[in-house]
Design a protein around this motif. Structure first.
Motif, PDB file in Angstrom:
ATOM      1  N   LEU A  84       0.833  -1.197   0.000  1.00  0.00           N
ATOM      2  CA  LEU A  84       0.000   0.000   0.000  1.00  0.00           C
ATOM      3  C   LEU A  84       0.871   1.252   0.000  1.00  0.00           C
ATOM      4  O   LEU A  84       1.923   1.281   0.639  1.00  0.00           O
ATOM      5  N   THR A  85       0.421   2.271  -0.689  1.00  0.00           N
ATOM      6  CA  THR A  85       1.035   3.591  -0.596  1.00  0.00           C
ATOM      7  C   THR A  85      -0.017   4.517  -0.002  1.00  0.00           C
ATOM      8  O   THR A  85      -1.016   4.835  -0.646  1.00  0.00           O
ATOM      9  N   ILE A  86       0.193   4.931   1.254  1.00  0.00           N
ATOM     10  CA  ILE A  86      -0.785   5.760   1.950  1.00  0.00           C
ATOM     11  C   ILE A  86      -0.191   7.146   2.158  1.00  0.00           C
ATOM     12  O   ILE A  86       0.890   7.294   2.732  1.00  0.00           O
ATOM     13  N   THR A  87      -0.892   8.153   1.689  1.00  0.00           N
ATOM     14  CA  THR A  87      -0.446   9.533   1.798  1.00  0.00           C
ATOM     15  C   THR A  87      -1.332  10.271   2.786  1.00  0.00           C
ATOM     16  O   THR A  87      -2.538  10.430   2.547  1.00  0.00           O
ATOM     17  N   ALA A  88      -0.766  10.712   3.907  1.00  0.00           N
ATOM     18  CA  ALA A  88      -1.518  11.487   4.891  1.00  0.00           C
ATOM     19  C   ALA A  88      -1.525  12.950   4.480  1.00  0.00           C
ATOM     20  O   ALA A  88      -0.489  13.505   4.124  1.00  0.00           O
ATOM     21  N   ILE A  89      -2.708  13.566   4.502  1.00  0.00           N
ATOM     22  CA  ILE A  89      -2.820  14.971   4.140  1.00  0.00           C
ATOM     23  C   ILE A  89      -3.445  15.758   5.283  1.00  0.00           C
ATOM     24  O   ILE A  89      -4.222  15.229   6.075  1.00  0.00           O
ATOM     25  N   GLU A  90      -3.101  17.028   5.371  1.00  0.00           N
ATOM     26  CA  GLU A  90      -3.690  17.926   6.346  1.00  0.00           C
ATOM     27  C   GLU A  90      -5.112  18.270   5.909  1.00  0.00           C
ATOM     28  O   GLU A  90      -5.410  18.327   4.709  1.00  0.00           O
ATOM     29  N   SER A  91      -5.992  18.495   6.881  1.00  0.00           N
ATOM     30  CA  SER A  91      -7.380  18.827   6.543  1.00  0.00           C
ATOM     31  C   SER A  91      -7.971  19.723   7.613  1.00  0.00           C
ATOM     32  O   SER A  91      -7.316  20.064   8.602  1.00  0.00           O
ATOM     33  N   GLY A  92      -9.249  20.061   7.433  1.00  0.00           N
ATOM     34  CA  GLY A  92      -9.957  20.893   8.393  1.00  0.00           C
ATOM     35  C   GLY A  92     -10.586  20.119   9.525  1.00  0.00           C
ATOM     36  O   GLY A  92     -11.353  20.689  10.306  1.00  0.00           O
ATOM     37  N   GLY A  93     -10.303  18.819   9.645  1.00  0.00           N
ATOM     38  CA  GLY A  93     -10.844  18.027  10.741  1.00  0.00           C
ATOM     39  C   GLY A  93     -12.007  17.140  10.327  1.00  0.00           C
ATOM     40  O   GLY A  93     -12.221  16.867   9.142  1.00  0.00           O
ATOM     41  N   SER A  94     -12.776  16.705  11.305  1.00  0.00           N
ATOM     42  CA  SER A  94     -13.748  15.639  11.110  1.00  0.00           C
ATOM     43  C   SER A  94     -14.766  15.913  10.006  1.00  0.00           C
ATOM     44  O   SER A  94     -14.991  15.068   9.128  1.00  0.00           O
TER      45      SER A  94
END
Length: 347
Positions: A84-94
């Motif tokens: 798997l290639t999993i990319t974590a990204i920043e976001s505005g939350g839930s």
């Protein structure tokens, strides 16, 4: 003849591009501060047992929150151990994460357990836009504490917030609803305070500058924004008493009583009783069973290694991960939990 060959070549190139986008309907829309990984995982299976190479985008949270930091650790670890290639990204939350899942901009996401329930049932945050049901639970990872942070030692109870300048999270966010719930348990409303609508980082800056008397932060403790604030100013956490916690739980059973231990932040010399919600990983329904199985199994079969990279790893347990009842589980997660002797609800 040259024009015909050029047209044929262009057609073949376009077909190749389209075939690489995946057929699940998920998009590869850029989200937050990073770019989403391509497509949904519906087209393949994951590496731990099957050797596939899915690319998944993991929508986390703001850069000063626990979602972002821990989501990055999990993404990197699973990527290093599987195909798997999993990319974590920043976001505005839930809420933003639910939207990213719905739009196909992410295939995995962190959500508060209460916000997840709002989305699935079409209430509160999702009352106007309607229910979102094309996602499933992957695992409940840890508890997110409702932390009422102040630099004023005279603010000792929620009742003391009346008339004060208080950040209650971004407007319409999960934190906002948590703050309204807590205030309501003490007979207060939004109109009884001077509300400011800010995220964790901005709230910490405003506390630092003396613009706020207190701020609601709902995240796994220790939270980066508060930890940073505590290095420059004395911080205090406002606790909840049993009477008002019991009142809250009668109307909002998705909360749990929780004690934040002394020493969690610099200068915090006593335990603080509060409430917490779960930090849940969800996935689009069209992500492959094998991909989610490998994601879950890689995490829970390597708890020591993950704990060494982030403190939240020490809070992970299979039993807690399988404890969600409000939203059915993804079949890949259910497969792993079944191997551990735990049956979870599925669609």
């Amino acid at each position: 003849m040259k024009k015909l060959m050029s047209l044929l070549l262009a057609t073949l190139m376009m077909a190749s591009v389209l075939s690489g986008c995946g057929g699940s309907g998920a998009t590869s829309t850029p989200a937050a501060s990073g770019s989403a990984a391509s497509g949904s995982a519906a087209s393949g299976s994951a590496a731990a047992g099957t050797g596939a190479t899915d690319s998944l985008t993991f929508s986390t949270g703001g850069s000063q929150g626990t979602y972002y930091a821990f989501g990055g650790v999990l993404s990197q670890y699973v990527t290093s151990k599987t195909g798997l290639t999993i990319t974590a990204i920043e976001s505005g939350g839930s809420q933003n994460n639910i939207e990213n899942i719905q739009d196909g901009a992410a295939q995995l996401a962190f959500v508060q357990s209460d916000v997840m329930s709002y989305a699935y049932q079409g209430t509160n945050l999702f009352k106007d836009s309607g229910a979102v049901t094309d996602f499933s639970t992957v695992a409940d990872l840890y508890m997110e504490q409702v932390q009422i942070v102040t630099t004023n030692p005279d603010i000792k109870t929620v009742a003391d917030l009346k008339g004060k300048n208080v950040s209650i999270g971004d407007a319409g966010s999960g934190v906002f609803y948590n703050a309204i719930d807590i205030l309501g348990a003490y007979g207060l409303t939004e109109q009884d305070i001077n509300p400011t609508y800010q995220g964790f980082g901005d709230s910490a800056d405003s506390l630092q500058d003396g613009k706020l008397d207190a701020a609601f932060v709902v995240a796994g403790a220790p939270t980066t924004a508060i930890t940073s604030l505590a290095t420059t100013k004395s911080v205090y956490l406002v606790g909840l008493d049993d009477e008002h916690i019991d009142k809250l739980l009668q109307t909002s059973p998705y909360y749990s009583k929780y004690v934040i231990p002394a020493g969690t932040y610099e200068g915090l010399d006593s335990d603080t009783t509060t409430v917490a919600v779960g930090a849940v990983v969800i996935a689009r329904d069209d992500v492959s069973e094998d991909a989610i199985y490998d994601f879950v199994s890689t995490i829970f079969e390597n708890l020591d290694a993950i704990s060494a990279q982030h403190a939240k790893g020490k809070e992970l347990s299979v039993e807690f991960a399988a404890s969600v009842t409000s939203v059915p589980y993804h079949s890949g997660a259910a497969k792993y939990f079944a191997e551990k002797g735990i049956t979870v609800p599925t669609k």
